[in-house]
Design an enzyme around this catalytic site. Sequence first.
Site, mmCIF file in Angstrom:
data_model
loop_
_atom_site.group_PDB
_atom_site.id
_atom_site.type_symbol
_atom_site.label_atom_id
_atom_site.label_comp_id
_atom_site.label_asym_id
_atom_site.label_seq_id
_atom_site.Cartn_x
_atom_site.Cartn_y
_atom_site.Cartn_z
ATOM 1 N N ASP A 90 0.883 -1.238 0.056
ATOM 2 C CA ASP A 90 0.128 0.074 0.012
ATOM 3 C C ASP A 90 0.868 1.306 -0.023
ATOM 4 O O ASP A 90 1.705 1.532 0.910
ATOM 5 C CB ASP A 90 -1.023 0.152 1.165
ATOM 6 N N ASN A 117 2.512 4.701 -11.617
ATOM 7 C CA ASN A 117 1.299 4.676 -12.225
ATOM 8 C C ASN A 117 -0.032 4.740 -11.038
ATOM 9 O O ASN A 117 -0.892 5.372 -11.119
ATOM 10 C CB ASN A 117 1.097 3.631 -13.169
ATOM 11 N N TYR A 179 -6.356 16.598 -6.179
ATOM 12 C CA TYR A 179 -5.840 15.810 -7.298
ATOM 13 C C TYR A 179 -5.291 16.456 -8.302
ATOM 14 O O TYR A 179 -4.142 15.939 -8.930
ATOM 15 C CB TYR A 179 -7.081 14.915 -7.697
ATOM 16 N N LYS A 183 -1.278 16.142 -9.397
ATOM 17 C CA LYS A 183 -0.921 16.015 -10.948
ATOM 18 C C LYS A 183 -0.021 17.207 -11.374
ATOM 19 O O LYS A 183 0.900 16.978 -12.487
ATOM 20 C CB LYS A 183 -2.058 15.606 -11.778
HETATM 21 N N1 LIG Z 1 -8.737 6.518 -15.624
HETATM 22 C C1 LIG Z 1 -8.558 7.765 -16.000
HETATM 23 O O1 LIG Z 1 -9.537 8.542 -16.654
HETATM 24 C C2 LIG Z 1 -7.045 8.574 -15.658
HETATM 25 C C3 LIG Z 1 -7.279 9.833 -16.251
HETATM 26 C C4 LIG Z 1 -5.993 10.483 -15.954
HETATM 27 C C5 LIG Z 1 -5.074 9.991 -15.179
HETATM 28 N N2 LIG Z 1 -5.203 8.819 -14.533
HETATM 29 C C6 LIG Z 1 -3.994 8.225 -13.635
HETATM 30 O O2 LIG Z 1 -3.863 7.050 -13.940
HETATM 31 C C7 LIG Z 1 -3.209 6.168 -12.970
HETATM 32 C C8 LIG Z 1 -3.883 4.785 -13.259
HETATM 33 O O3 LIG Z 1 -5.045 4.882 -12.977
HETATM 34 P P1 LIG Z 1 -6.290 3.889 -13.448
HETATM 35 O O4 LIG Z 1 -7.200 4.719 -14.529
HETATM 36 O O5 LIG Z 1 -5.633 2.757 -14.399
HETATM 37 O O6 LIG Z 1 -7.113 3.433 -12.348
HETATM 38 P P2 LIG Z 1 -7.460 1.794 -11.850
HETATM 39 O O7 LIG Z 1 -7.934 1.115 -12.970
HETATM 40 O O8 LIG Z 1 -8.379 1.896 -10.338
HETATM 41 O O9 LIG Z 1 -6.119 1.174 -11.116
HETATM 42 C C9 LIG Z 1 -5.461 1.801 -10.179
HETATM 43 C C10 LIG Z 1 -4.365 1.027 -9.630
HETATM 44 O O10 LIG Z 1 -3.686 1.736 -8.688
HETATM 45 C C11 LIG Z 1 -3.507 0.628 -7.615
HETATM 46 N N3 LIG Z 1 -3.587 1.424 -6.313
HETATM 47 C C12 LIG Z 1 -4.530 2.213 -5.871
HETATM 48 N N4 LIG Z 1 -4.125 2.830 -4.891
HETATM 49 C C13 LIG Z 1 -2.954 2.162 -4.399
HETATM 50 C C14 LIG Z 1 -2.109 2.328 -3.177
HETATM 51 N N5 LIG Z 1 -2.625 2.930 -2.208
HETATM 52 N N6 LIG Z 1 -1.015 1.516 -3.085
HETATM 53 C C15 LIG Z 1 -0.680 0.920 -4.181
HETATM 54 N N7 LIG Z 1 -1.495 0.658 -5.425
HETATM 55 C C16 LIG Z 1 -2.565 1.270 -5.397
HETATM 56 C C17 LIG Z 1 -4.728 -0.181 -7.602
HETATM 57 O O11 LIG Z 1 -4.379 -1.744 -7.354
HETATM 58 P P3 LIG Z 1 -4.853 -2.185 -5.740
HETATM 59 O O12 LIG Z 1 -6.240 -1.703 -5.591
HETATM 60 O O13 LIG Z 1 -4.581 -3.548 -5.967
HETATM 61 O O14 LIG Z 1 -3.850 -1.706 -4.873
HETATM 62 C C18 LIG Z 1 -4.718 -0.407 -9.280
HETATM 63 O O15 LIG Z 1 -3.580 -1.288 -9.617
HETATM 64 C C19 LIG Z 1 -3.669 7.009 -11.658
HETATM 65 O O16 LIG Z 1 -2.378 7.702 -11.202
HETATM 66 C C20 LIG Z 1 -4.551 8.056 -12.246
HETATM 67 O O17 LIG Z 1 -4.485 9.168 -11.424
HETATM 68 C C21 LIG Z 1 -6.084 8.180 -14.869
#
Ligand SMILES: NC(=O)c1ccc[n+]([C@@H]2O[C@H](COP(=O)([O-])OP(=O)(O)OC[C@H]3O[C@@H](n4cnc5c(N)ncnc54)[C@H](OP(=O)(O)O)[C@@H]3O)[C@@H](O)[C@H]2O)c1
Length: 283
Positions: A90, A117, A179, A183
Amino acid sequence: MSPADPAPAARDLQPLAPRPLDTRPLDPRPHRVTALVTGATAGIGRSFAVALARQGYDVVLVARDEQRLSDLAAQLKASYGVAVETLPADLADREALRRVEDRVADVDHPVDLLVNNAGFGLKRPFLDNDVEEEQAMLDVLVTAVMRLSHAALRAMVARGRGAVVNVSSVAGYLPRGTYSAAKAYVTSFTEWADLTYRDRGVRAMALLPGFTRTEFHDRMNVDPGSAPRWMWLDADRLVEEALADLAAGRRVSVPSRRYKALAFLARATPSSLQARFQGLGRR
Ligand SMILES: NC(=O)c1ccc[n+]([C@@H]2O[C@H](COP(=O)([O-])OP(=O)(O)OC[C@H]3O[C@@H](n4cnc5c(N)ncnc54)[C@H](OP(=O)(O)O)[C@@H]3O)[C@@H](O)[C@H]2O)c1
């Protein structure tokens, strides 16, 4: 020639001393490369892990969900024959984060590419959240990125090679609470790192996704219908474009033409005007 010396012809015919057979598997790659991906169990991080394993990287997978980590590890090993480590952590927990820092800094098993990520967002406005929720978000989005980048850059600069990809967001160009501020930090920090260490053989690239179909919005309990369909990106394509941008030497990657245009507009628009579009001040 002394009588003790055998004749040259006889010496040539002496049997070779038996040598133990080398039974290690042959590795066709002269140097194995390793990538460590945080948040590898879902969404963008999972797409990175798969794409990198497909390219032949050994991978270290970091996230909290141990079952999903080992399922993905088994799948990557079976599909691509690469070495896979899982490192449950975590990243909001300083002790767990320290274990990941140690892995990134390990000189005996170098990490050639770090993908910071992992992340999440909070649905409610700033004052409606417990301050500890805001703190945990800052810990994962900023503190973990800074500390893992520190461990990686130090080891990579010493080796004279390596790369860090920090997943930021186009939201960093908008005023939207912790947030977006986090970023904005990630983008600025990563640009600085690339400008500073590129000449020493080490690259850094900020990846700025727009809305991407992952678990991110489900976890926040936000209806994906709240953004128009044309705004949604596919995680695999996003990662493909990001890796192409990294290979092309880009410092900032904004995948898709629509988000390149939106990011340009966001940067050119004063924050007071952006606030009016977002209806800020009314909640
Ligand atoms: N999706 C979008 O629209 C979007 C847009 C812009 C930027 N982003 C950025 O892209 C990145 C990835 O997001 P995503 O969209 O792929 O989200 P996601 O599908 O919810 O995946 C998030 C990942 O982060 C892990 N995670 C979350 N909290 C954590 C913690 N405390 N410790 C360790 N691992 C953690 C989760 O795994 P576990 O639950 O197994 O820990 C999961 O593998 C993030 O930085 C997000 O801010 C996303």
